[in-house]
Design a protein around this motif. Structure first.
Motif, PDB file in Angstrom:
ATOM      1  N   LYS A 115       1.582   7.448  -2.039  1.00  0.00           N
ATOM      2  CA  LYS A 115       1.599   8.431  -2.930  1.00  0.00           C
ATOM      3  C   LYS A 115       2.163   7.612  -4.643  1.00  0.00           C
ATOM      4  O   LYS A 115       0.902   7.264  -5.648  1.00  0.00           O
ATOM      5  CB  LYS A 115       3.127   8.744  -2.925  1.00  0.00           C
ATOM      6  N   ILE A 116       2.462   6.193  -4.247  1.00  0.00           N
ATOM      7  CA  ILE A 116       3.027   5.588  -5.753  1.00  0.00           C
ATOM      8  C   ILE A 116       1.736   4.887  -6.022  1.00  0.00           C
ATOM      9  O   ILE A 116       1.271   4.591  -7.502  1.00  0.00           O
ATOM     10  CB  ILE A 116       3.590   4.632  -5.195  1.00  0.00           C
ATOM     11  N   LYS A 117       0.809   4.443  -4.776  1.00  0.00           N
ATOM     12  CA  LYS A 117      -0.466   3.931  -4.610  1.00  0.00           C
ATOM     13  C   LYS A 117      -1.307   4.403  -5.747  1.00  0.00           C
ATOM     14  O   LYS A 117      -2.601   4.580  -6.619  1.00  0.00           O
ATOM     15  CB  LYS A 117      -0.898   3.713  -3.708  1.00  0.00           C
ATOM     16  N   GLU A 118      -1.961   5.854  -5.490  1.00  0.00           N
ATOM     17  CA  GLU A 118      -2.395   7.057  -6.252  1.00  0.00           C
ATOM     18  C   GLU A 118      -1.866   7.215  -7.228  1.00  0.00           C
ATOM     19  O   GLU A 118      -2.962   7.192  -8.156  1.00  0.00           O
ATOM     20  CB  GLU A 118      -2.033   8.317  -6.075  1.00  0.00           C
ATOM     21  N   ILE A 119      -0.768   7.420  -7.894  1.00  0.00           N
ATOM     22  CA  ILE A 119      -0.248   7.161  -9.269  1.00  0.00           C
ATOM     23  C   ILE A 119      -1.009   6.213 -10.240  1.00  0.00           C
ATOM     24  O   ILE A 119      -1.320   6.153 -10.507  1.00  0.00           O
ATOM     25  CB  ILE A 119       1.124   7.621  -9.548  1.00  0.00           C
ATOM     26  N   VAL A 120      -0.722   4.966  -9.099  1.00  0.00           N
ATOM     27  CA  VAL A 120      -0.492   3.720 -10.191  1.00  0.00           C
ATOM     28  C   VAL A 120      -2.492   3.880 -10.118  1.00  0.00           C
ATOM     29  O   VAL A 120      -2.996   3.261 -11.907  1.00  0.00           O
ATOM     30  CB  VAL A 120       0.184   2.243  -8.519  1.00  0.00           C
ATOM     31  N   LYS A 121      -3.256   3.726  -9.651  1.00  0.00           N
ATOM     32  CA  LYS A 121      -4.561   4.232  -9.594  1.00  0.00           C
ATOM     33  C   LYS A 121      -4.955   4.819 -11.015  1.00  0.00           C
ATOM     34  O   LYS A 121      -5.606   4.241 -11.649  1.00  0.00           O
ATOM     35  CB  LYS A 121      -5.662   4.653  -8.166  1.00  0.00           C
ATOM     36  N   SER A 122      -4.374   6.108 -10.852  1.00  0.00           N
ATOM     37  CA  SER A 122      -4.666   6.939 -11.785  1.00  0.00           C
ATOM     38  C   SER A 122      -4.636   6.595 -13.249  1.00  0.00           C
ATOM     39  O   SER A 122      -5.337   6.500 -13.835  1.00  0.00           O
ATOM     40  CB  SER A 122      -4.390   8.153 -11.532  1.00  0.00           C
ATOM     41  N   ALA A 123      -3.248   5.432 -13.539  1.00  0.00           N
ATOM     42  CA  ALA A 123      -2.060   5.273 -14.456  1.00  0.00           C
ATOM     43  C   ALA A 123      -3.375   4.111 -15.229  1.00  0.00           C
ATOM     44  O   ALA A 123      -3.549   3.980 -16.255  1.00  0.00           O
ATOM     45  CB  ALA A 123      -1.077   4.969 -14.531  1.00  0.00           C
ATOM     46  N   ASN A 124      -3.531   3.693 -14.027  1.00  0.00           N
ATOM     47  CA  ASN A 124      -4.947   2.124 -14.273  1.00  0.00           C
ATOM     48  C   ASN A 124      -6.242   2.735 -14.938  1.00  0.00           C
ATOM     49  O   ASN A 124      -6.480   2.211 -15.858  1.00  0.00           O
ATOM     50  CB  ASN A 124      -4.770   1.651 -13.041  1.00  0.00           C
ATOM     51  N   GLU A 125      -7.035   3.745 -14.144  1.00  0.00           N
ATOM     52  CA  GLU A 125      -8.080   3.990 -14.839  1.00  0.00           C
ATOM     53  C   GLU A 125      -7.300   4.457 -16.135  1.00  0.00           C
ATOM     54  O   GLU A 125      -8.857   4.419 -17.170  1.00  0.00           O
ATOM     55  CB  GLU A 125      -8.649   5.104 -14.005  1.00  0.00           C
ATOM     56  N   LYS A 126      -6.688   5.586 -16.829  1.00  0.00           N
ATOM     57  CA  LYS A 126      -6.571   5.784 -17.788  1.00  0.00           C
ATOM     58  C   LYS A 126      -5.722   5.535 -18.605  1.00  0.00           C
ATOM     59  O   LYS A 126      -5.079   5.040 -19.754  1.00  0.00           O
ATOM     60  CB  LYS A 126      -5.942   7.635 -17.595  1.00  0.00           C
ATOM     61  N   LYS A 127      -5.186   4.086 -18.637  1.00  0.00           N
ATOM     62  CA  LYS A 127      -4.926   3.141 -19.319  1.00  0.00           C
ATOM     63  C   LYS A 127      -2.918   4.024 -19.405  1.00  0.00           C
ATOM     64  O   LYS A 127      -3.040   3.858 -21.286  1.00  0.00           O
ATOM     65  CB  LYS A 127      -5.687   2.739 -20.508  1.00  0.00           C
ATOM     66  N   VAL A 128      -2.671   4.351 -19.239  1.00  0.00           N
ATOM     67  CA  VAL A 128      -1.425   4.956 -19.247  1.00  0.00           C
ATOM     68  C   VAL A 128      -0.248   4.261 -18.996  1.00  0.00           C
ATOM     69  O   VAL A 128      -0.139   4.129 -17.534  1.00  0.00           O
ATOM     70  CB  VAL A 128      -1.205   6.862 -18.785  1.00  0.00           C
ATOM     71  N   PRO A 129       0.489   3.872 -19.777  1.00  0.00           N
ATOM     72  CA  PRO A 129       2.185   3.564 -19.114  1.00  0.00           C
ATOM     73  C   PRO A 129       3.146   4.435 -18.670  1.00  0.00           C
ATOM     74  O   PRO A 129       2.780   5.041 -18.537  1.00  0.00           O
ATOM     75  CB  PRO A 129       2.868   3.182 -20.608  1.00  0.00           C
ATOM     76  N   ILE A 130       3.646   3.429 -17.798  1.00  0.00           N
ATOM     77  CA  ILE A 130       4.512   4.715 -16.795  1.00  0.00           C
ATOM     78  C   ILE A 130       6.187   3.840 -17.285  1.00  0.00           C
ATOM     79  O   ILE A 130       6.492   2.786 -17.412  1.00  0.00           O
ATOM     80  CB  ILE A 130       3.985   3.959 -15.413  1.00  0.00           C
ATOM     81  N   ARG A 131       7.124   5.029 -17.036  1.00  0.00           N
ATOM     82  CA  ARG A 131       8.623   4.298 -17.485  1.00  0.00           C
ATOM     83  C   ARG A 131       9.418   4.733 -16.407  1.00  0.00           C
ATOM     84  O   ARG A 131       9.242   5.748 -15.998  1.00  0.00           O
ATOM     85  CB  ARG A 131       9.047   4.990 -18.269  1.00  0.00           C
ATOM     86  N   ILE A 132       9.171   3.654 -15.594  1.00  0.00           N
ATOM     87  CA  ILE A 132       9.821   3.175 -14.439  1.00  0.00           C
ATOM     88  C   ILE A 132      11.413   4.023 -13.999  1.00  0.00           C
ATOM     89  O   ILE A 132      12.341   2.914 -14.774  1.00  0.00           O
ATOM     90  CB  ILE A 132       9.662   2.230 -13.090  1.00  0.00           C
ATOM     91  N   GLY A 133      12.573   4.746 -14.007  1.00  0.00           N
ATOM     92  CA  GLY A 133      13.725   5.370 -14.203  1.00  0.00           C
ATOM     93  C   GLY A 133      14.126   4.978 -12.551  1.00  0.00           C
ATOM     94  O   GLY A 133      13.996   5.284 -12.073  1.00  0.00           O
ATOM     95  N   VAL A 134      15.553   4.266 -12.981  1.00  0.00           N
ATOM     96  CA  VAL A 134      16.468   4.023 -11.873  1.00  0.00           C
ATOM     97  C   VAL A 134      17.754   4.675 -12.138  1.00  0.00           C
ATOM     98  O   VAL A 134      17.734   4.121 -13.006  1.00  0.00           O
ATOM     99  CB  VAL A 134      16.216   2.228 -11.474  1.00  0.00           C
ATOM    100  N   ASN A 135      17.701   5.012 -10.959  1.00  0.00           N
ATOM    101  CA  ASN A 135      20.183   5.615 -11.585  1.00  0.00           C
ATOM    102  C   ASN A 135      20.787   5.414 -10.037  1.00  0.00           C
ATOM    103  O   ASN A 135      20.137   5.086  -8.697  1.00  0.00           O
ATOM    104  CB  ASN A 135      19.915   7.073 -12.062  1.00  0.00           C
TER     105      ASN A 135
END
Length: 358
Positions: A115-135
């Motif tokens: 699922k994470i791979k799918e998100i990364v693939k789409s974000a890379n294609e659209k050049k959309v940054p990701i904020r990774i939150g850790v709590n």
């Protein structure tokens, strides 16, 4: 003025047209508390946030309907929009497709690696940054077992592992947030993470509390991190109107001389020498000057001891002395023996004149 804080050297990413990291200004953001599906209410709140200086806004995306509203919201606002995703990777994919300028995910609650791979693939294609939150509530079991509890070191290790995972998947357009609900955990976790990577960091104290207690806790935690040079974007998380989050954020940045936006009202603490209602006047001045963006220092002083001296160091100031006020502009006495109403009106006139407003 000499810069007394040395900022950490982080890499630069863009959220929409806003640069984050490097030597760029520390970006102030907030999050709406409306239902994102309600476009009218959400846009109205974002417009209010824009008015007080919010530079990036995050909206909750808990449903397909909310994600579907992203294009309509974006058309009507002027700042980049971040889609806040939890649990459902399909909502992240849909938000990217619908034009979100950035998505915020916590890999710990997204689930399987594919699922994470799918998100990364789409974000890379659209050049959309990701904020990774850790709590504290989503630390992987392996790390939690190793540290025994959600320690600062556990938070930092989790974030570093996610950074490595995303890099291995060919994605580096990231910023990170490591947040605890207490100052100690948040500060130490961010120090640990910041010392081992150059990714931009979003800072804040999560679940900080109501307006007063939350502002104090946030000012302490965020202030410490900023003094240490850590922080490229920030949010003051309050159980209050999001507009107040932005106001407090700028006051923190201004107090540390990191950003000067808008009017700073300085006023004397009340004491037995005070002959005028400083609190009421200062609050009225702050409210009436909220919309002014030019950095100016305005003094509202209440007695003859510190009043005239402090008012002289401000761009504009009034000092009360019993039944009358003195008006100072750029250190010079301009008017003497003004009534309260006259002093307030003249003060506002001079501020607007200096700000280039009629």
């Amino acid at each position: 003025m000499e810069n007394w804080i040395k900022r950490r050297n982080s890499r630069v990413i863009y959220v929409g047209n806003v640069p984050i990291g490097g030597s760029n200004p520390i970006v102030v953001q907030s999050m709406t508390n409306t239902f994102t599906e309600d476009v009218e209410s959400t846009v109205k709140q974002i417009k209010r946030l824009e008015k007080v200086g919010c530079e990036i806004v995050r909206v909750a995306v808990p449903s397909v309907e909310a994600a579907e509203k992203i294009p309509e919201i974006k058309k009507r606002i002027s700042i980049p929009l971040i889609a806040d995703i939890h649990f459902d990777y399909k909502l992240a994919l849909l938000s990217i497709e619908k034009g979100a300028d950035c998505i915020r995910i916590n890999p710990g609650n997204i689930g399987e690696l594919w699922k994470i791979k799918e998100i990364v693939k789409s974000a890379n294609e659209k050049k959309v940054p990701i904020r990774i939150g850790v709590n504290s509530g989503s630390i992987p079991k392996k790390i939690l077992t190793k540290h025994g509890f959600p320690s600062p070191q556990a938070l930092a290790e989790t974030a570093l592992d996610y950074a490595k995972l995303f890099e291995d998947l060919g994605f580096t357009k990231m910023k990170f947030s490591l947040k605890g609900s207490d100052v100690r955990t948040t500060v130490i976790a961010n120090q640990e993470f910041a010392s081992k990577t150059d990714y931009p960091i979003h800072i804040g104290i999560t679940e900080a509390g109501t307006l007063l207690s939350g502002a104090v806790k946030s000012a302490v935690g965020i202030g410490i991190l900023l003094y240490l040079g850590i922080g490229d974007t920030l949010r003051v998380s309050l159980s209050a109107d999001p507009v107040e989050e932005v106001k407090v954020a700028y006051k923190i940045l201004s107090a540390l001389e990191l950003r000067k936006v808008g009017v700073e009202v300085i006023s004397c603490p009340t004491c037995g020498r005070c002959m005028v209602d400083v609190q009421a006047i200062a609050e009225e001045v702050e409210k009436k000057l909220e919309g002014i963006k030019k950095p100016l220092k305005v003094a509202v002083m209440g007695c003859a001891v510190n009043g005239p001296g402090e008012a002289r160091f401000a761009d504009v100031g009034i000092a009360g002395a019993g039944n009358y006020f003195i008006l100072f502009v750029k250190g010079n006495v301009v008017e003497k023996k003004l009534t309260k109403e006259e002093a307030l009106n003249r003060l506002l006139e001079e501020v607007k004149k200096l700000a280039g407003e009629s």
